[in-house]
Design an enzyme around this catalytic site. Structure first.
Site, PDB file in Angstrom:
ATOM      1  N   GLU A 227       0.888  -1.174   0.000  1.00  0.00           N
ATOM      2  CA  GLU A 227       0.000   0.000   0.000  1.00  0.00           C
ATOM      3  C   GLU A 227       0.912   1.207   0.000  1.00  0.00           C
ATOM      4  O   GLU A 227       1.568   1.500   0.993  1.00  0.00           O
ATOM      5  CB  GLU A 227      -0.921  -0.028   1.221  1.00  0.00           C
ATOM      6  CG  GLU A 227      -2.093   0.925   1.099  1.00  0.00           C
ATOM      7  CD  GLU A 227      -1.841   2.257   1.749  1.00  0.00           C
ATOM      8  OE1 GLU A 227      -1.499   3.210   0.999  1.00  0.00           O
ATOM      9  OE2 GLU A 227      -1.960   2.380   2.971  1.00  0.00           O
ATOM     10  N   LEU A 228       0.949   1.916  -1.148  1.00  0.00           N
ATOM     11  CA  LEU A 228       1.990   2.911  -1.368  1.00  0.00           C
ATOM     12  C   LEU A 228       1.399   4.321  -1.472  1.00  0.00           C
ATOM     13  O   LEU A 228       0.384   4.611  -0.855  1.00  0.00           O
ATOM     14  CB  LEU A 228       2.793   2.518  -2.608  1.00  0.00           C
ATOM     15  CG  LEU A 228       3.333   1.078  -2.595  1.00  0.00           C
ATOM     16  CD1 LEU A 228       4.050   0.749  -3.899  1.00  0.00           C
ATOM     17  CD2 LEU A 228       4.241   0.839  -1.394  1.00  0.00           C
ATOM     18  N   CYS A 261      -1.653   8.544   2.746  1.00  0.00           N
ATOM     19  CA  CYS A 261      -1.688   8.179   1.319  1.00  0.00           C
ATOM     20  C   CYS A 261      -3.054   8.458   0.731  1.00  0.00           C
ATOM     21  O   CYS A 261      -3.178   8.790  -0.449  1.00  0.00           O
ATOM     22  CB  CYS A 261      -1.336   6.697   1.158  1.00  0.00           C
ATOM     23  SG  CYS A 261       0.322   6.262   1.715  1.00  0.00           S
TER      24      CYS A 261
END
Length: 471
Positions: A227-228, A261
């Site tokens: 999960e970037l 994010c």
């Protein structure tokens, strides 16, 4: 050396030495041995650990929230909400895990087969600082329920939170060795990933770090969930409820001081309503209280680190120099600590930094679209694909456009948020794999097929008496 620093003041809170190679080996051995037993424990016993974790988290909520606020600057009310969300997610999987992991029977006239979900083993969890408890527990709750073990390599600016997670696991009755926090440098990660006792890797962090970890895990043929980064669009069409959209937009951008994010980052608004939206949005941003994160009425605390604040300011300066218009904010706050003014930049176009790059902090980019079609095209004009919000009163149109937006999740008339019931993750350079929901718990399982063919009846036994040939 790992140092904990209060970002509100810049003062050192604590200091820890790195663990040795021998200590790392001991932790991996203990996790492997404990998981070999844990995987065969009844599902009721495994989710029982989650029940106890929820209790421990709530019992110690004030202490854990204070640690979050002290180490990374999150306003205390948001820190308390983070701990509560961890507890709620643990409780969700107490009820849901037995259903999500149940055998799936596939029958036909001749065969009786099943799909079963076996645990994969010990998972290395590489976690970030921005939600120091939540990022771990959204992985851990389903992973432990599925029968896995874990070792945690947390961000090195939140070591006290990392050690508190270890204490919480122990207080909840986690079997000895099944989970460990490792206080190590990044130079040790590749070796741990390659270790045969590690079955998979989960990482939440930047796209750049994700690419490095993915290469290391790929070389070792280890499963990954990444999960970037994200540059989430918040799309406001002309027929939207502009007042409500602007109100929600403030929270969607500035929660956690904009350090997420899945914060909304690019506010893409149809030109016919853009002036009205921007005026309401800027008024809402100016009303945010910047101050001591331990005070309950504070909205904006410090950024987590000095280098993050300085990098964000560089992005702002480059965006303004290239034609963006600063509506409010735009500079660091003078004094100790790592503070930045809540900032709104209007007239951002696709060639400007605030559009092209992820802005990880309290900065919002206003992008004006010619019409709805242009808004969707602008939303997709990014290397990221984590979440997106779409505002319109036309539900049929919303469903149509939502299918055309490149993202792991689209929220219509609301802000993007993770929910234990729903899968969470991205596409493109925002990563791959899913956390939460049924899909999340199955990421770290061996999805095994059991095929059972038809069984022929055994031949009848020979019951006739035999002639005695003995003498």
């Amino acid at each position: 050396m790992i140092t904990s620093i209060n970002p509100a003041t810049g003062q050192e809170l604590a200091r820890y030495g790195f663990q040795s190679d021998a200590e790392i080996d001991t932790a991996l051995a203990a996790a492997s041995e404990a998981q070999a037993i844990w995987r065969f424990r009844p599902i009721g016993e495994r989710v029982g650990l989650l029940t106890e974790l929820a209790r421990v988290l709530r019992t110690n909520k004030a202490k854990y929230a204070a640690l979050i606020t002290a180490e990374m600057g999150k306003p205390i009310v948001e820190a308390e909400a983070e701990i509560e969300k961890c507890a709620v997610t643990c409780e969700f999987y107490v009820e849901a895990a037995p259903r999500f992991l149940a055998d799936e029977i596939v029958a036909s006239n001749a065969t009786h087969s099943a799909i079963v979900y076996d645990p994969i083993g010990v998972v290395l969890a590489i976690m970030p600082w921005n939600y120091p408890f939540w990022q771990f527990f959204r992985f851990a709750a389903p992973a432990f329920a599925a029968g896995n073990g874990a070792v945690l390599k947390h961000a090195n600016n939140v070591p006290q939170c990392a050690l508190a997670i270890q204490d919480a696991m122990e207080e909840a009755g986690c079997p000895a060795g099944l989970f460990s926090t490792l206080l190590i440098g990044t130079d040790k990660i590749a070796g741990i990933i390659a270790d045969e006792r590690i079955a998979a890797v989960t990482l939440t962090g930047s796209t750049e770090v994700g690419a490095i970890v993915a290469a290391q895990a790929g070389k070792a043929l280890k499963k990954q969930v990444l999960e970037l980064g994200g540059s989430d669009p918040f799309i406001v069409l002309a027929d939207a409820d502009i007042e409500e959209a602007a109100k929600v937009a403030v929270k969607a951008r500035y929660i956690n001081v904009g350090q997420s994010c899945v914060n909304a980052k690019r506010f893409i608004v149809e030109d016919s309503v853009a002036d009205r939206f921007v005026a309401l949005f800027v008024d809402g941003v100016r009303a945010l209280k910047v101050g001591d994160p331990t005070e309950r009425d504070t909205h904006i605390g410090p950024m987590a680190r000095a280098n993050l604040r300085d990098g964000l300011h560089d992005q702002v300066e480059r965006t303004l120099a290239a034609g963006g218009t600063c509506k409010t904010g735009g500079k660091p706050v003078e004094g100790p600590g790592f503070w930045y003014e809540p900032t709104v930049i209007d007239n951002v176009t696709p060639d400007l930094v605030a559009f092209c790059e992820e802005t990880f902090g309290p900065v919002a980019a206003i992008v004006r679209a010619k019409d709805a079609e242009d808004a969707i095209a602008l939303a997709n004009r990014t290397e990221f694909g984590l979440g997106a919000a779409l505002w319109t009163r036309d539900v049929e149109k919303a469903s149509h456009y939502a299918r055309r937006i490149d993202a792991g999740a689209v929220f219509i008339n609301g802000m993007v948020a993770s929910d234990a019931r729903l899968p969470f993750g991205g596409i493109k350079r925002s990563g791959y794999g899913r956390e939460l929901g049924a899909h999340g718990i199955r990421e770290f399982t061996n999805i095994k097929t059991l095929w059972i063919g038809p069984v022929k009846a055994a031949p009848a036994s020979d019951t006739k008496p035999r002639k005695d040939t003995t003498s």
